[in-house]
Design a protein around this motif. Sequence first.
Motif, PDB file in Angstrom:
ATOM      1  N   LEU A  72       4.840   1.582   0.081  1.00 34.62           N
ATOM      2  CA  LEU A  72       5.092   2.496  -1.035  1.00 34.62           C
ATOM      3  C   LEU A  72       6.326   3.366  -0.869  1.00 34.62           C
ATOM      4  O   LEU A  72       6.854   3.886  -1.845  1.00 34.62           O
ATOM      5  N   ALA A  73       6.797   3.558   0.351  1.00 33.84           N
ATOM      6  CA  ALA A  73       7.996   4.367   0.578  1.00 33.84           C
ATOM      7  C   ALA A  73       8.639   3.935   1.886  1.00 33.84           C
ATOM      8  O   ALA A  73       7.986   3.333   2.744  1.00 33.84           O
ATOM      9  N   SER A  74       9.906   4.257   2.038  1.00 37.48           N
ATOM     10  CA  SER A  74      10.635   3.795   3.220  1.00 37.48           C
ATOM     11  C   SER A  74      10.065   4.358   4.520  1.00 37.48           C
ATOM     12  O   SER A  74      10.141   3.703   5.549  1.00 37.48           O
ATOM     13  N   ILE A  75       9.488   5.540   4.473  1.00 37.55           N
ATOM     14  CA  ILE A  75       8.967   6.135   5.705  1.00 37.55           C
ATOM     15  C   ILE A  75       7.480   5.887   5.916  1.00 37.55           C
ATOM     16  O   ILE A  75       6.929   6.309   6.923  1.00 37.55           O
ATOM     17  N   ARG A  76       6.841   5.191   4.998  1.00 36.38           N
ATOM     18  CA  ARG A  76       5.412   4.896   5.132  1.00 36.38           C
ATOM     19  C   ARG A  76       5.216   3.508   5.720  1.00 36.38           C
ATOM     20  O   ARG A  76       6.040   2.623   5.520  1.00 36.38           O
ATOM     21  N   PRO A  77       4.109   3.297   6.425  1.00 36.85           N
ATOM     22  CA  PRO A  77       3.869   1.962   6.990  1.00 36.85           C
ATOM     23  C   PRO A  77       3.507   0.956   5.897  1.00 36.85           C
ATOM     24  O   PRO A  77       3.074   1.327   4.811  1.00 36.85           O
ATOM     25  N   ARG A  78       3.673  -0.316   6.219  1.00 38.95           N
ATOM     26  CA  ARG A  78       3.331  -1.395   5.301  1.00 38.95           C
ATOM     27  C   ARG A  78       1.855  -1.731   5.478  1.00 38.95           C
ATOM     28  O   ARG A  78       1.386  -1.890   6.595  1.00 38.95           O
ATOM     29  N   TRP A  79       1.121  -1.813   4.361  1.00 40.08           N
ATOM     30  CA  TRP A  79      -0.287  -2.211   4.398  1.00 40.08           C
ATOM     31  C   TRP A  79      -0.367  -3.718   4.274  1.00 40.08           C
ATOM     32  O   TRP A  79       0.258  -4.300   3.402  1.00 40.08           O
ATOM     33  N   GLN A  80      -1.178  -4.332   5.098  1.00 38.66           N
ATOM     34  CA  GLN A  80      -1.464  -5.750   4.939  1.00 38.66           C
ATOM     35  C   GLN A  80      -2.856  -5.858   4.353  1.00 38.66           C
ATOM     36  O   GLN A  80      -3.808  -5.303   4.898  1.00 38.66           O
ATOM     37  N   ILE A  81      -2.972  -6.538   3.229  1.00 40.88           N
ATOM     38  CA  ILE A  81      -4.253  -6.660   2.523  1.00 40.88           C
ATOM     39  C   ILE A  81      -4.606  -8.139   2.442  1.00 40.88           C
ATOM     40  O   ILE A  81      -3.919  -8.912   1.761  1.00 40.88           O
ATOM     41  N   LEU A  82      -5.650  -8.533   3.154  1.00 45.26           N
ATOM     42  CA  LEU A  82      -6.113  -9.913   3.088  1.00 45.26           C
ATOM     43  C   LEU A  82      -6.721 -10.177   1.725  1.00 45.26           C
ATOM     44  O   LEU A  82      -7.463  -9.344   1.199  1.00 45.26           O
ATOM     45  N   ASP A  83      -6.404 -11.333   1.149  1.00 42.86           N
ATOM     46  CA  ASP A  83      -6.964 -11.674  -0.158  1.00 42.86           C
ATOM     47  C   ASP A  83      -8.485 -11.681  -0.118  1.00 42.86           C
ATOM     48  O   ASP A  83      -9.142 -11.257  -1.059  1.00 42.86           O
ATOM     49  N   SER A  84      -9.047 -12.124   0.999  1.00 39.72           N
ATOM     50  CA  SER A  84     -10.502 -12.208   1.132  1.00 39.72           C
ATOM     51  C   SER A  84     -11.171 -10.841   1.290  1.00 39.72           C
ATOM     52  O   SER A  84     -12.384 -10.729   1.195  1.00 39.72           O
ATOM     53  N   SER A  85     -10.382  -9.788   1.507  1.00 41.58           N
ATOM     54  CA  SER A  85     -10.967  -8.452   1.700  1.00 41.58           C
ATOM     55  C   SER A  85     -11.009  -7.615   0.419  1.00 41.58           C
ATOM     56  O   SER A  85     -11.592  -6.534   0.413  1.00 41.58           O
ATOM     57  N   VAL A  86     -10.408  -8.108  -0.665  1.00 45.81           N
ATOM     58  CA  VAL A  86     -10.355  -7.335  -1.912  1.00 45.81           C
ATOM     59  C   VAL A  86     -11.720  -7.381  -2.600  1.00 45.81           C
ATOM     60  O   VAL A  86     -12.228  -8.446  -2.933  1.00 45.81           O
ATOM     61  N   ILE A  87     -12.327  -6.206  -2.790  1.00 38.72           N
ATOM     62  CA  ILE A  87     -13.637  -6.099  -3.432  1.00 38.72           C
ATOM     63  C   ILE A  87     -13.484  -5.850  -4.928  1.00 38.72           C
ATOM     64  O   ILE A  87     -14.132  -6.485  -5.743  1.00 38.72           O
ATOM     65  N   SER A  88     -12.619  -4.888  -5.272  1.00 37.63           N
ATOM     66  CA  SER A  88     -12.403  -4.575  -6.688  1.00 37.63           C
ATOM     67  C   SER A  88     -10.982  -4.059  -6.886  1.00 37.63           C
ATOM     68  O   SER A  88     -10.351  -3.574  -5.956  1.00 37.63           O
ATOM     69  N   ALA A  89     -10.531  -4.178  -8.143  1.00 35.27           N
ATOM     70  CA  ALA A  89      -9.205  -3.700  -8.529  1.00 35.27           C
ATOM     71  C   ALA A  89      -9.303  -3.137  -9.935  1.00 35.27           C
ATOM     72  O   ALA A  89      -9.576  -3.863 -10.876  1.00 35.27           O
ATOM     73  N   GLU A  90      -9.104  -1.819 -10.045  1.00 35.67           N
ATOM     74  CA  GLU A  90      -9.195  -1.137 -11.344  1.00 35.67           C
ATOM     75  C   GLU A  90      -7.951  -0.296 -11.582  1.00 35.67           C
ATOM     76  O   GLU A  90      -7.422   0.307 -10.661  1.00 35.67           O
ATOM     77  N   VAL A  91      -7.526  -0.237 -12.843  1.00 35.69           N
ATOM     78  CA  VAL A  91      -6.382   0.591 -13.208  1.00 35.69           C
ATOM     79  C   VAL A  91      -6.895   1.836 -13.919  1.00 35.69           C
ATOM     80  O   VAL A  91      -7.649   1.747 -14.884  1.00 35.69           O
ATOM     81  N   LYS A  92      -6.493   2.999 -13.401  1.00 33.07           N
ATOM     82  CA  LYS A  92      -6.813   4.285 -14.025  1.00 33.07           C
ATOM     83  C   LYS A  92      -5.572   5.155 -13.948  1.00 33.07           C
ATOM     84  O   LYS A  92      -5.010   5.343 -12.873  1.00 33.07           O
ATOM     85  N   ASP A  93      -5.150   5.685 -15.063  1.00 37.79           N
ATOM     86  CA  ASP A  93      -4.011   6.612 -15.118  1.00 37.79           C
ATOM     87  C   ASP A  93      -2.772   6.076 -14.403  1.00 37.79           C
ATOM     88  O   ASP A  93      -2.183   6.753 -13.558  1.00 37.79           O
ATOM     89  N   LYS A  94      -2.382   4.843 -14.704  1.00 36.20           N
ATOM     90  CA  LYS A  94      -1.181   4.217 -14.157  1.00 36.20           C
ATOM     91  C   LYS A  94      -1.221   4.049 -12.633  1.00 36.20           C
ATOM     92  O   LYS A  94      -0.186   4.021 -11.966  1.00 36.20           O
ATOM     93  N   VAL A  95      -2.432   3.967 -12.076  1.00 33.74           N
ATOM     94  CA  VAL A  95      -2.613   3.734 -10.643  1.00 33.74           C
ATOM     95  C   VAL A  95      -3.614   2.603 -10.475  1.00 33.74           C
ATOM     96  O   VAL A  95      -4.660   2.593 -11.123  1.00 33.74           O
ATOM     97  N   LEU A  96      -3.286   1.649  -9.602  1.00 37.31           N
ATOM     98  CA  LEU A  96      -4.205   0.568  -9.282  1.00 37.31           C
ATOM     99  C   LEU A  96      -5.046   1.003  -8.088  1.00 37.31           C
ATOM    100  O   LEU A  96      -4.504   1.323  -7.027  1.00 37.31           O
ATOM    101  N   PHE A  97      -6.358   1.056  -8.272  1.00 38.09           N
ATOM    102  CA  PHE A  97      -7.283   1.416  -7.207  1.00 38.09           C
ATOM    103  C   PHE A  97      -7.860   0.132  -6.630  1.00 38.09           C
ATOM    104  O   PHE A  97      -8.583  -0.590  -7.319  1.00 38.09           O
TER     105      PHE A  97
END
Length: 137
Positions: A72-97
Amino acid sequence: MDDTSIEKPSTIIKVANEKLIPQLIVGFLIVIAGIAVLPTIIGLGSMLIIFYFVNSSIEVVRFYPKYSEVKLASIRPRWQILDSSVISAEVKDKVLFLQINDEEKPRLRKIPLAPFTEDDKKSIVKYYQSQANKNAK
């Protein structure tokens, strides 16, 4: 020699250039004002210009065949998200949870969608929602 290969992402999504242009313009205006009126603010304008180039080069979301990476930013670490670990994905107020299982414990990841183009927003949401639907079965 090693048999490992470097995996290349299938899709790379960066911040939309039109979202960063105001930062560049303000940076130039501050530098010009610094030259004309107050030399002490030239550094601030220069920093805004540098951050424009840094932010425009960040690959925010990378999609691979079995996982994705989010930075999300140059000074923040990169998140690795396994496809098999995604439980839910919802959009609220222009943010993906994203609700994911990270090492067998649930974790909430938030991805702001405002910096992306409409097409990129749709592809990010569609990707994670399809992973959540696939994992729910």
